[in-house]
Design a protein around this motif. Structure first.
Motif, PDB file in Angstrom:
ATOM      1  N   LYS A  77       0.852  -1.195   0.000  1.00  0.00           N
ATOM      2  CA  LYS A  77       0.000   0.000   0.000  1.00  0.00           C
ATOM      3  C   LYS A  77       0.887   1.243   0.000  1.00  0.00           C
ATOM      4  O   LYS A  77       1.713   1.418   0.893  1.00  0.00           O
ATOM      5  CB  LYS A  77      -0.884   0.016   1.243  1.00  0.00           C
ATOM      6  N   ILE A  78       0.684   2.093  -0.977  1.00  0.00           N
ATOM      7  CA  ILE A  78       1.551   3.266  -1.090  1.00  0.00           C
ATOM      8  C   ILE A  78       1.181   4.276   0.003  1.00  0.00           C
ATOM      9  O   ILE A  78       2.016   5.061   0.452  1.00  0.00           O
ATOM     10  CB  ILE A  78       1.506   3.848  -2.519  1.00  0.00           C
ATOM     11  N   THR A  79      -0.054   4.236   0.464  1.00  0.00           N
ATOM     12  CA  THR A  79      -0.451   4.968   1.672  1.00  0.00           C
ATOM     13  C   THR A  79      -0.487   3.937   2.797  1.00  0.00           C
ATOM     14  O   THR A  79      -1.267   2.984   2.725  1.00  0.00           O
ATOM     15  CB  THR A  79      -1.848   5.586   1.504  1.00  0.00           C
ATOM     16  N   PRO A  80       0.353   4.100   3.815  1.00  0.00           N
ATOM     17  CA  PRO A  80       0.433   3.054   4.843  1.00  0.00           C
ATOM     18  C   PRO A  80      -0.928   2.789   5.484  1.00  0.00           C
ATOM     19  O   PRO A  80      -1.705   3.715   5.718  1.00  0.00           O
ATOM     20  CB  PRO A  80       1.419   3.620   5.870  1.00  0.00           C
ATOM     21  N   PRO A  81      -1.222   1.508   5.762  1.00  0.00           N
ATOM     22  CA  PRO A  81      -2.515   1.176   6.376  1.00  0.00           C
ATOM     23  C   PRO A  81      -2.610   1.745   7.793  1.00  0.00           C
ATOM     24  O   PRO A  81      -1.614   1.805   8.501  1.00  0.00           O
ATOM     25  CB  PRO A  81      -2.513  -0.355   6.399  1.00  0.00           C
ATOM     26  N   GLY A 190      -3.607   4.466  -4.090  1.00  0.00           N
ATOM     27  CA  GLY A 190      -4.234   5.774  -3.933  1.00  0.00           C
ATOM     28  C   GLY A 190      -3.970   6.397  -2.571  1.00  0.00           C
ATOM     29  O   GLY A 190      -3.053   5.994  -1.845  1.00  0.00           O
ATOM     30  N   ARG A 191      -4.759   7.395  -2.255  1.00  0.00           N
ATOM     31  CA  ARG A 191      -4.653   8.094  -0.981  1.00  0.00           C
ATOM     32  C   ARG A 191      -5.953   7.942  -0.203  1.00  0.00           C
ATOM     33  O   ARG A 191      -6.657   8.940   0.022  1.00  0.00           O
ATOM     34  CB  ARG A 191      -4.401   9.595  -1.243  1.00  0.00           C
ATOM     35  N   PRO A 192      -6.323   6.717   0.189  1.00  0.00           N
ATOM     36  CA  PRO A 192      -7.584   6.554   0.923  1.00  0.00           C
ATOM     37  C   PRO A 192      -7.529   7.275   2.276  1.00  0.00           C
ATOM     38  O   PRO A 192      -6.467   7.282   2.918  1.00  0.00           O
ATOM     39  CB  PRO A 192      -7.696   5.037   1.115  1.00  0.00           C
ATOM     40  N   THR A 400     -12.609  12.027 -15.743  1.00  0.00           N
ATOM     41  CA  THR A 400     -12.086  12.043 -14.374  1.00  0.00           C
ATOM     42  C   THR A 400     -11.354  10.726 -14.099  1.00  0.00           C
ATOM     43  O   THR A 400     -11.691   9.686 -14.653  1.00  0.00           O
ATOM     44  CB  THR A 400     -13.215  12.215 -13.338  1.00  0.00           C
ATOM     45  N   TYR A 401     -10.362  10.814 -13.215  1.00  0.00           N
ATOM     46  CA  TYR A 401      -9.526   9.669 -12.874  1.00  0.00           C
ATOM     47  C   TYR A 401      -9.432   9.567 -11.366  1.00  0.00           C
ATOM     48  O   TYR A 401      -9.392  10.579 -10.674  1.00  0.00           O
ATOM     49  CB  TYR A 401      -8.118   9.856 -13.454  1.00  0.00           C
ATOM     50  N   LEU A 402      -9.349   8.340 -10.882  1.00  0.00           N
ATOM     51  CA  LEU A 402      -9.131   8.140  -9.458  1.00  0.00           C
ATOM     52  C   LEU A 402      -7.657   8.424  -9.157  1.00  0.00           C
ATOM     53  O   LEU A 402      -6.787   7.743  -9.706  1.00  0.00           O
ATOM     54  CB  LEU A 402      -9.459   6.679  -9.123  1.00  0.00           C
ATOM     55  N   PRO A 403      -7.379   9.444  -8.316  1.00  0.00           N
ATOM     56  CA  PRO A 403      -5.955   9.766  -8.102  1.00  0.00           C
ATOM     57  C   PRO A 403      -5.177   8.599  -7.484  1.00  0.00           C
ATOM     58  O   PRO A 403      -5.506   8.123  -6.402  1.00  0.00           O
ATOM     59  CB  PRO A 403      -6.006  10.959  -7.131  1.00  0.00           C
ATOM     60  N   ASN A 404      -4.187   8.125  -8.205  1.00  0.00           N
ATOM     61  CA  ASN A 404      -3.316   7.063  -7.703  1.00  0.00           C
ATOM     62  C   ASN A 404      -2.080   6.996  -8.585  1.00  0.00           C
ATOM     63  O   ASN A 404      -2.049   7.583  -9.665  1.00  0.00           O
ATOM     64  CB  ASN A 404      -4.064   5.715  -7.675  1.00  0.00           C
ATOM     65  N   THR A 405      -1.067   6.271  -8.116  1.00  0.00           N
ATOM     66  CA  THR A 405       0.198   6.276  -8.856  1.00  0.00           C
ATOM     67  C   THR A 405       0.200   5.371 -10.078  1.00  0.00           C
ATOM     68  O   THR A 405       0.977   5.588 -11.006  1.00  0.00           O
ATOM     69  CB  THR A 405       1.352   5.767  -7.960  1.00  0.00           C
TER      70      THR A 405
END
Ligand code: HEM
Length: 428
Positions: A77-81, A190-192, A400-405
């Motif tokens: 996960k690029i955004t840590p859980p 993403g950035r949840p 539109t796009y879901l922001p993610n890498t």
């Protein structure tokens, strides 16, 4: 992370400003990194904590050496859980482990070989009639309407059902599994928000438990056909290589691998082709161009725009030393627009002869196993749409796009046509 302290940071302002969640990268990742391809092809992004690599040859060299550049972090996960989301997952007994794409050698190759048969060109081609039926049913349902969101009415659903058919999952389970076919992109790349993380964790936990039920039933009657049954057989033959947890983990992972990648590729393909009327008309006139058009769309506007590796030792890439432990973001969308490899790279060229050398399926020992299935789906979608609705056009809209890498595809592709002008379908 080790990369931060080891970073010999003399990066440029552009490197500091690189924002993989910002509008520039989301709208057009290749254009957002043009400066990097030209001036600083390997740079450290402090905001991301990753080394970003943007040129074709450098990316390919990293893919080629999966010992120096391990895929272990490919799905991290690029955004840590958050601790809360981890608690939720635990409450479901969630235990997803590595699944081919992020496995190291030698175990990766052992398993890949044990599970490869279903992906051989003939085996993949055998699914074509099923794919065509699925696509036709959806085109039939929309043809008289005169307008559609192609994502909702066709492109999201077909790859999902193809994945379940490919795995051999009984039709009775499809509706339940569809409920969980959401939010994986947000979750991994993403950035949840913390609240979203908890919601996703519940959904993943339920997905995990339901997969176990399905798997238990499949194991009880292993006479069915599909990749899960190959895995069940491999598990019986060699439970050390294809373990019980592996079956369970792979079922989840492959649904995600086969679904969102292909669905988003279809959205990009239709958006790109319909935005270039001459190209679209040419395809409608000359269906023999369709396979190369699929490939060119995967190159020009692919669904996987970046992929990750971690350096297992200090290693030079494009003249820069990436330290051991350094995390790497290979922006394959940028490599696919590298003029050193592709002439006039920003043009969509249906006749481009080296377009299949794009990096959207990765490269080397981990290269996408499902590439021929994904290609076939996209080809059949194009064959049917050019035959049945050649007069469709894009409705003016903001995509539109879901922001993610890493995963990219328009959330909606709105089109319209005059149903009174629907042609009698051209014979196949
Ligand atoms: C791996 C992209 C469709 C199954 C991968 C990788 C990428 C990718 C980038 C990692 C490659 C690497 O590390 O070198 C795509 C795209 C698709 C697609 C863009 C559609 C357009 C599918 C489908 C399936 C599938 C339909 C299954 C039916 C897999 C598997 C792996 C993989 C099993 C792991 C291979 C390994 O690590 O040995 N895919 N994929 N993919 N993909 Fe796909």
């Amino acid at each position: 992370t080790p990369a931060v302290s080891a970073c010999p940071f003399h990066g440029s302002d552009r490197a500091r400003q690189f924002d993989p969640f910002g509008p520039e990268y989301q709208t057009d990742p290749a254009a957002a990194l043009r400066w990097s391809r030209e001036q600083e092809p390997v740079f450290y992004s402090e905001v991301l904590g990753y080394w970003v690599v943007s040129r074709y040859d450098d990316i390919k060299a990293i893919f080629r050496d999966n010992i120096t550049f391990s895929p272990a972090i490919a799905l991290e996960k690029i955004t840590p859980p958050t601790p809360e989301s981890l608690e939720v997952l635990k409450s479901y007994g969630f235990d997803l482990r590595r699944t081919l794409v992020n496995e190291d050698e030698p175990v990766h190759m052992e398993r890949r070989r044990a599970l490869l048969d279903a992906f051989a060109p003939d085996a993949a081609a055998a699914h074509a009639p099923m794919v065509r039926d699925l696509v036709r049913a959806r085109v039939d349902a929309m043809a008289a309407k005169g307008e559609a969101d192609l994502v909702q009415s066709l492109l999201w659903e077909v790859p999902f059902l193809v994945a379940l058919h490919f795995l051999g999952i009984p039709a009775a389970d499809h509706d339940t599994l569809r409920r969980y076919a959401v939010a994986h992109t947000l979750n991994s790349w993403g950035r949840p928000t913390p609240e979203q993380q908890v919601g996703i964790a519940h959904s993943m936990g339920q997905f995990w438990q339901y997969a176990d039920e399905v798997l238990t039933r499949m194991k009880a009657d292993p006479t069915g056909r599909g990749w899960m049954y190959d895995m069940i057989a491999a598990n019986r033959a060699d439970p050390e290589v294809v373990t019980d947890n592996y079956l369970h983990s792979m079922m989840l992972a492959v649904i995600v691998a086969a679904h969102e990648t292909t669905a988003l590729a279809g959205a990009n393909m239709m958006q790109r082709l319909l935005a270039d009327r001459a190209a679209w008309n040419e395809l409608c006139r000359t269906p023999a161009l369709i396979p190369n058009a699929v490939e060119e769309c995967l190159r020009h506007s692919g669904s996987v725009v970046a992929w990750r590796r971690i350096a297992t030792r200090d290693a030079a890439v494009g003249g820069v030393t990436i330290p051991a432990g350094g995390k790497i973001l290979m922006v394959v969308a940028s490599g696919n627009h590298d003029p050193r490899k592709f002439e006039n790279p920003d043009a969509l060229d249906l006749w481009r002869d080296n377009t299949a050398e794009h990096l959207t399926f990765g490269y080397g020992s981990h290269q996408c196993m499902g590439k021929n299935i994904g290609r076939m789906e996209l080809r059949i979608i194009l064959e049917e749409l050019t035959r049945r609705l050649p007069h469709m056009e894009l409705v003016p809209q903001d995509f539109t796009y879901l922001p993610n890498t890493s995963f990219r595809g328009a959330e909606r592709v709105l089109v319209r046509w005059d149903p009174a002008l629907n042609p009698a379908p051209r014979p196949e």
